[in-house]
Design a protein around this motif. Structure first.
Motif, PDB file in Angstrom:
ATOM      1  N   GLN A 221     -29.782  -6.205  -0.421  1.00  0.00           N
ATOM      2  CA  GLN A 221     -29.078  -7.214  -1.207  1.00  0.00           C
ATOM      3  C   GLN A 221     -27.923  -7.810  -0.402  1.00  0.00           C
ATOM      4  OE1 GLN A 221     -27.789  -5.143  -4.704  1.00  0.00           O
ATOM      5  NE2 GLN A 221     -29.835  -5.039  -5.629  1.00  0.00           N
ATOM      6  N   ASP A 222     -27.126  -6.924   0.179  1.00  0.00           N
ATOM      7  CA  ASP A 222     -25.941  -7.376   0.906  1.00  0.00           C
ATOM      8  C   ASP A 222     -26.319  -8.182   2.149  1.00  0.00           C
ATOM      9  OD1 ASP A 222     -24.465  -6.124  -0.998  1.00  0.00           O
ATOM     10  OD2 ASP A 222     -23.702  -4.524   0.287  1.00  0.00           O
ATOM     11  N   GLU A 223     -27.369  -7.765   2.822  1.00  0.00           N
ATOM     12  CA  GLU A 223     -27.792  -8.482   4.031  1.00  0.00           C
ATOM     13  C   GLU A 223     -28.214  -9.915   3.703  1.00  0.00           C
ATOM     14  OE1 GLU A 223     -31.189  -8.330   7.569  1.00  0.00           O
ATOM     15  OE2 GLU A 223     -30.893  -6.582   6.262  1.00  0.00           O
ATOM     16  N   ILE A 224     -28.971 -10.066   2.615  1.00  0.00           N
ATOM     17  CA  ILE A 224     -29.451 -11.394   2.231  1.00  0.00           C
ATOM     18  C   ILE A 224     -28.301 -12.264   1.722  1.00  0.00           C
ATOM     19  CG2 ILE A 224     -30.920 -12.634   0.583  1.00  0.00           C
ATOM     20  CD1 ILE A 224     -32.955 -10.377   0.885  1.00  0.00           C
ATOM     21  N   ILE A 225     -27.431 -11.675   0.922  1.00  0.00           N
ATOM     22  CA  ILE A 225     -26.265 -12.422   0.438  1.00  0.00           C
ATOM     23  C   ILE A 225     -25.385 -12.852   1.611  1.00  0.00           C
ATOM     24  CG2 ILE A 225     -24.117 -12.258  -0.880  1.00  0.00           C
ATOM     25  CD1 ILE A 225     -25.623 -10.431  -2.846  1.00  0.00           C
ATOM     26  N   GLN A 226     -25.186 -11.931   2.542  1.00  0.00           N
ATOM     27  CA  GLN A 226     -24.391 -12.241   3.730  1.00  0.00           C
ATOM     28  C   GLN A 226     -25.012 -13.385   4.525  1.00  0.00           C
ATOM     29  OE1 GLN A 226     -24.364  -9.350   7.023  1.00  0.00           O
ATOM     30  NE2 GLN A 226     -22.118  -9.400   6.912  1.00  0.00           N
ATOM     31  N   TYR A 227     -26.305 -13.351   4.685  1.00  0.00           N
ATOM     32  CA  TYR A 227     -27.029 -14.398   5.418  1.00  0.00           C
ATOM     33  C   TYR A 227     -26.875 -15.751   4.735  1.00  0.00           C
ATOM     34  CZ  TYR A 227     -31.237 -17.111   6.636  1.00  0.00           C
ATOM     35  OH  TYR A 227     -32.121 -18.116   6.978  1.00  0.00           O
ATOM     36  N   LEU A 228     -27.080 -15.786   3.427  1.00  0.00           N
ATOM     37  CA  LEU A 228     -27.028 -17.056   2.699  1.00  0.00           C
ATOM     38  C   LEU A 228     -25.604 -17.577   2.567  1.00  0.00           C
ATOM     39  CD1 LEU A 228     -29.626 -16.340  -0.145  1.00  0.00           C
ATOM     40  CD2 LEU A 228     -29.950 -17.774   1.882  1.00  0.00           C
ATOM     41  N   LYS A 229     -24.686 -16.688   2.297  1.00  0.00           N
ATOM     42  CA  LYS A 229     -23.293 -17.096   2.085  1.00  0.00           C
ATOM     43  C   LYS A 229     -22.604 -17.454   3.391  1.00  0.00           C
ATOM     44  CE  LYS A 229     -20.134 -14.044   0.872  1.00  0.00           C
ATOM     45  NZ  LYS A 229     -19.223 -13.145   0.123  1.00  0.00           N
ATOM     46  N   GLY A 230     -22.820 -16.633   4.414  1.00  0.00           N
ATOM     47  CA  GLY A 230     -22.114 -16.840   5.659  1.00  0.00           C
ATOM     48  C   GLY A 230     -22.781 -17.830   6.587  1.00  0.00           C
TER      49      GLY A 230
END
Length: 255
Positions: A221-230
């Motif tokens: 979850q965090d990896e995907i959120i980080q990818y999309l957000k950052g």
């Protein structure tokens, strides 16, 4: 102030770029993309313009086009008005859809014609939506290698070779080249991705349905959120809508 007169093409061929007003999306769902292509087909039959390439992105579009039996400005106005009327009806909105008048640049020779052709087809790759132009549904690349449509593919392929099979091989190789080609484009900040584009980014990179992210392990979850957000600049509000996570939960993921 009076508008600057457009540069005229001696060949009648232009690279066209149009974008949504205030950077808003002009394509939200598959029906929107299909409708715009149908609108191109409708006016192609009436005006007899030649279309050599297109790419429809979330909030802008590119065309490589040769004007038909009227000036290119009139043609683009007809297409834009027709599509905007349908889009406004579809989404119960009113007002302008496109940002001012479209951008254009003349295409005067085969070398620049091929540069623009590749530039248009590589748009989804450079935006990070796909890794291969063949995987993007809403460009003319597939018409060249798979299926007939509204594009005159013979004109470009003949530049590569008079032999169709050799031309297709050269066409594919040419499009895989990494370039820093500079053509007209949206140049006013990072564009906003549509919900569909965000979903496709995750599907392409992780083979995960974004709507099911809550069922995954937190590290994923965090990896995907980080990818999309950052990396992709997707807003907290849009991520919250697409994933079902609270804005606070998304905010806590560091980039």
């Amino acid at each position: 102030m009076p508008r600057t007169k457009r540069d005229q093409s001696s060949t009648g061929i232009y690279h066209i770029m149009a974008r949504g007003i205030n950077r808003q999306n002009i394509f939200m769902e598959d029906d929107d993309y299909s409708r715009y292509i149908d609108t191109l087909r409708e006016y192609q039959n009436e005006i007899a313009f030649e279309l050599y390439a297109y790419c429809l992105m979330g909030n802008h579009l590119h065309l490589l086009i040769k004007e038909g039996n009227e000036e290119i400005g009139n043609t683009m106005k007809r297409i834009g008005v027709s599509y905007a009327y349908w889009y406004n009806w579809q989404y119960n909105r009113s007002g302008h859809l496109f940002q001012g008048r479209f951008k254009s640049e003349p295409v005067e020779n085969d070398t620049y014609f091929l540069t623009v052709l590749r530039y248009i087809h590589q748009n989804p790759i450079k935006a990070g939506l796909v890794s291969d132009a063949e995987n993007y549904k809403w460009s003319s690349y597939r018409e060249y290698i798979k299926q007939n449509g509204i594009v005159n593919t013979d004109f470009a392929l003949q530049i590569f070779s008079s032999d169709k099979n050799k031309a297709l091989i050269k066409f594919s190789t040419f499009h895989k080249e990494v370039t820093d080609d500079q053509c007209i484009d949206i140049d006013e900040g990072k564009r906003t991705l549509s919900d569909k584009e965000v979903r496709n980014l995750v599907l392409e990179k992780y083979n995960i349905d974004l709507a099911k992210l809550q069922n995954m392990e937190q590290v994923i979850q965090d990896e995907i959120i980080q990818y999309l957000k950052g990396e992709k600049g997707v807003s907290l509000r849009q991520l919250s809508r697409l994933t079902g996570f609270t804005i606070h939960r998304i905010y806590k993921v560091k980039v």
